[in-house]
Design an enzyme around this catalytic site. Structure first.
Site, short mmCIF file in Angstrom:
data_model
loop_
_atom_site.label_atom_id
_atom_site.label_comp_id
_atom_site.label_asym_id
_atom_site.label_seq_id
_atom_site.Cartn_x
_atom_site.Cartn_y
_atom_site.Cartn_z
N ASP A 17 0.83 -1.21 0.00
CA ASP A 17 0.00 0.00 0.00
C ASP A 17 0.87 1.26 0.00
OD1 ASP A 17 -2.30 1.42 0.01
OD2 ASP A 17 -2.96 0.82 2.00
N HIS A 34 2.97 3.01 -9.02
CA HIS A 34 2.71 1.57 -9.23
C HIS A 34 3.89 0.91 -9.94
CE1 HIS A 34 -1.24 2.04 -7.68
NE2 HIS A 34 -1.76 2.65 -8.71
N LEU A 128 11.30 -20.38 -4.21
CA LEU A 128 10.26 -19.55 -3.58
C LEU A 128 8.89 -19.79 -4.24
CD1 LEU A 128 9.71 -17.02 -1.66
CD2 LEU A 128 9.86 -15.67 -3.76
#
Ligand code: FPP
Length: 238
Positions: A17, A34, A128
């Site tokens: 955020d 972004h 991962l």
């Protein structure tokens, strides 16, 4: 005093955020924030892997995010397309297993194709495990799970007593993925925002004022240190 080894959470989930505020602070349009945020994701995957985190789940686009300005939604979708291609290359190189959670059927067909190829090509990798939430909302996920469960029930009824947590979890987008141990949210907001409501039942929450584009390995380690100071009674994976 001797420095104690950190216990590394098996699964870290993140609400990224603050991209918009970061862009505003730098006098740039929201989409610039972004873009910077997407670059941070790429570094973070490597940092998480280096630290020994096995599962990383990131909230990229919620079911509510469609309400944003059309131009911002378009820019985010285009960014996802670019990112998924880069992610594909990175995943092949670092043996990352990537899954997209959320209702992907509402996404443009080219994005759906990228997701399908990315998931197919990486599903057997044991590095991962990266889950990217796109058009994700926890209530929507649970409703989709219930519908699938009811369809199976209609096809061959089972005893209602057989429905337990493990069976229900198997219908969620996160089927087979252990619950998050640590949830991090950046930018000072202290909400769950419809994110992994079922899966976060026993997770530790860590909130930081840092805006997502400024989040780095040092911040991640700080969150893990805070996690190490918590006294976890339930949901321990390690
Ligand atoms: C919240 O910041 C962030 C989002 C809605 C999008 C998250 C997307 C990224 C981090 C970039 C792309 C991700 C991937 C996986 C490529 P905000 O816009 O709500 O910021 P604000 O609260 O400051 O306005």
């Amino acid at each position: 005093m001797e420095k104690q080894e950190l216990t590394i959470p098996n699964h870290v989930s993140i609400v990224m955020d603050g991209n918009g505020r970061w862009a505003k602070e730098h006098g740039k349009p929201r989409t610039f924030g972004h873009k910077k945020g997407a670059e941070v994701v790429m570094d973070l995957c490597r940092d998480a892997d280096d630290l020994g985190i096995k599962y990383l789940t990131i909230y990229a686009f919620s079911t509510e995010n469609w309400k944003r300005a059309e131009s911002e939604v378009r820019a985010l979708m285009s960014l996802f397309g670019t990112y998924l291609k880069i992610c594909h290359r990175e995943a092949l190189e670092h043996h990352m297993c990537v899954r997209v959670i959320g209702d992907t059927s509402a996404l443009a067909s080219d994005l759906q194709d990228l997701i399908r190829v990315l998931e197919d090509d990486t599903r057997d990798f044991d590095g991962l495990h990266l889950q990217i939430a796109i058009n994700y909302g926890s209530r929507d996920e649970m409703l989709r799970a219930m519908r699938a469960l009811l369809r199976d029930y209609e096809a061959g009824p089972f005893d209602a007593k057989d429905l337990d947590e493990s069976m229900f979890s198997g219908y969620l987008d996160t089927a087979g993925i252990p619950d998050p141990d640590l949830m991090i949210r950046t930018s000072g907001e202290m909400r769950l925002s419809n994110y992994l409501l079922w899966q976060h039942a026993y997770s530790e929450f860590y909130f930081t004022d840092t805006l997502w584009p400024d989040f780095d390995k040092k911040e991640l380690i700080r969150a893990i240190e805070a996690y190490n100071r918590r006294d976890r009674r339930y949901g321990k994976a390690n």
